[in-house]
Motif scaffolding. Sequence first.
Motif, PDB file in Angstrom:
ATOM      1  N   PRO A  32      -8.110  -1.615   1.143  1.00  0.00           N
ATOM      2  CA  PRO A  32      -7.914  -1.780  -0.430  1.00  0.00           C
ATOM      3  C   PRO A  32      -6.625  -1.100  -0.561  1.00  0.00           C
ATOM      4  CG  PRO A  32     -10.131  -0.720   0.398  1.00  0.00           C
ATOM      5  CD  PRO A  32      -9.531  -1.221   1.474  1.00  0.00           C
ATOM      6  N   ARG A  92       5.990  -5.158  -1.209  1.00  0.00           N
ATOM      7  CA  ARG A  92       4.650  -4.908  -2.149  1.00  0.00           C
ATOM      8  C   ARG A  92       4.793  -3.764  -2.975  1.00  0.00           C
ATOM      9  NH1 ARG A  92       0.179  -3.375   2.364  1.00  0.00           N
ATOM     10  NH2 ARG A  92       0.579  -1.588   2.905  1.00  0.00           N
ATOM     11  N   ASP A 151      -4.035  -2.072   0.627  1.00  0.00           N
ATOM     12  CA  ASP A 151      -3.114  -3.439   0.720  1.00  0.00           C
ATOM     13  C   ASP A 151      -3.034  -4.014  -0.608  1.00  0.00           C
ATOM     14  OD1 ASP A 151      -4.447  -4.410   3.954  1.00  0.00           O
ATOM     15  OD2 ASP A 151      -2.542  -3.157   3.459  1.00  0.00           O
ATOM     16  N   THR A 152      -3.631  -3.532  -1.612  1.00  0.00           N
ATOM     17  CA  THR A 152      -3.804  -4.023  -2.939  1.00  0.00           C
ATOM     18  C   THR A 152      -2.309  -3.857  -3.446  1.00  0.00           C
ATOM     19  OG1 THR A 152      -6.044  -3.809  -3.135  1.00  0.00           O
ATOM     20  CG2 THR A 152      -4.778  -3.893  -5.322  1.00  0.00           C
ATOM     21  N   SER A 164      -8.291 -12.309  -4.668  1.00  0.00           N
ATOM     22  CA  SER A 164      -9.027 -11.362  -4.311  1.00  0.00           C
ATOM     23  C   SER A 164      -9.618 -11.415  -3.459  1.00  0.00           C
ATOM     24  CB  SER A 164      -9.892 -10.946  -5.745  1.00  0.00           C
ATOM     25  OG  SER A 164      -8.977 -10.658  -6.742  1.00  0.00           O
ATOM     26  N   GLN A 174      -0.114 -11.562  -6.886  1.00  0.00           N
ATOM     27  CA  GLN A 174      -1.116 -10.407  -6.936  1.00  0.00           C
ATOM     28  C   GLN A 174      -2.233 -10.581  -5.683  1.00  0.00           C
ATOM     29  OE1 GLN A 174      -0.881  -7.389  -8.584  1.00  0.00           O
ATOM     30  NE2 GLN A 174      -2.809  -7.063  -7.693  1.00  0.00           N
ATOM     31  N   VAL A 175      -2.231  -9.385  -4.936  1.00  0.00           N
ATOM     32  CA  VAL A 175      -3.339  -9.273  -3.959  1.00  0.00           C
ATOM     33  C   VAL A 175      -4.186  -8.037  -4.317  1.00  0.00           C
ATOM     34  CG1 VAL A 175      -3.815  -8.767  -1.421  1.00  0.00           C
ATOM     35  CG2 VAL A 175      -1.825 -10.249  -2.115  1.00  0.00           C
ATOM     36  N   THR A 176      -5.450  -8.466  -4.304  1.00  0.00           N
ATOM     37  CA  THR A 176      -6.453  -7.366  -4.616  1.00  0.00           C
ATOM     38  C   THR A 176      -7.506  -7.360  -3.641  1.00  0.00           C
ATOM     39  OG1 THR A 176      -6.077  -7.639  -7.073  1.00  0.00           O
ATOM     40  CG2 THR A 176      -8.049  -6.275  -6.263  1.00  0.00           C
ATOM     41  N   VAL A 177      -7.717  -6.197  -2.970  1.00  0.00           N
ATOM     42  CA  VAL A 177      -8.616  -5.942  -2.018  1.00  0.00           C
ATOM     43  C   VAL A 177      -9.599  -4.861  -2.424  1.00  0.00           C
ATOM     44  CG1 VAL A 177      -8.860  -5.559   0.463  1.00  0.00           C
ATOM     45  CG2 VAL A 177      -6.951  -6.363  -0.067  1.00  0.00           C
ATOM     46  N   SER A 178     -10.885  -5.341  -2.308  1.00  0.00           N
ATOM     47  CA  SER A 178     -11.963  -4.344  -3.001  1.00  0.00           C
ATOM     48  C   SER A 178     -13.066  -4.053  -2.024  1.00  0.00           C
ATOM     49  CB  SER A 178     -12.624  -4.899  -4.196  1.00  0.00           C
ATOM     50  OG  SER A 178     -13.097  -6.074  -3.896  1.00  0.00           O
ATOM     51  N   ALA A 195       2.324  -1.341  -5.375  1.00  0.00           N
ATOM     52  CA  ALA A 195       0.959  -1.192  -5.836  1.00  0.00           C
ATOM     53  C   ALA A 195       1.225  -0.403  -7.189  1.00  0.00           C
ATOM     54  CB  ALA A 195       0.432  -0.032  -4.995  1.00  0.00           C
TER      55      ALA A 195
END
Length: 121
Positions: free
Chosen positions: A87, A38, A89-90, A11, A117-121, A40
Amino acid sequence: DVQLVESGGGSVQAGGSLRLSCAVSVSSANDYCLGWFRQASGKEREWVGSLDSDGRINYADSVKGRFTISKDNRKNTLYLQMNSLKPEDTGMYYCAAEARPTYCAFDEDTYWGQGTQVTVS
């Protein structure tokens, strides 16, 4: 036998960076296209970029200028350096290997890792 193991997800805040790794185990790396995809949540898997056996690298327009693919032949590892993350790119990021040296298509004879997992916030 082909084995792909991704790592490095996590994250991060928007604008941050992550580097994904994919440990590649193939009989002859020179005979494979390698790539990153990827997916989503609720969407189809999409191509992020790829590297063929001649060293040619291509990127999706959505990541061009922000993501960089590289490969360490000594470590048999493929990397995806992701900068200026957004975001959108999550998602789950997958490493792929296609049993052809060039003209990467990732349709038939493609092997997949388990994803990270990649999470961008």
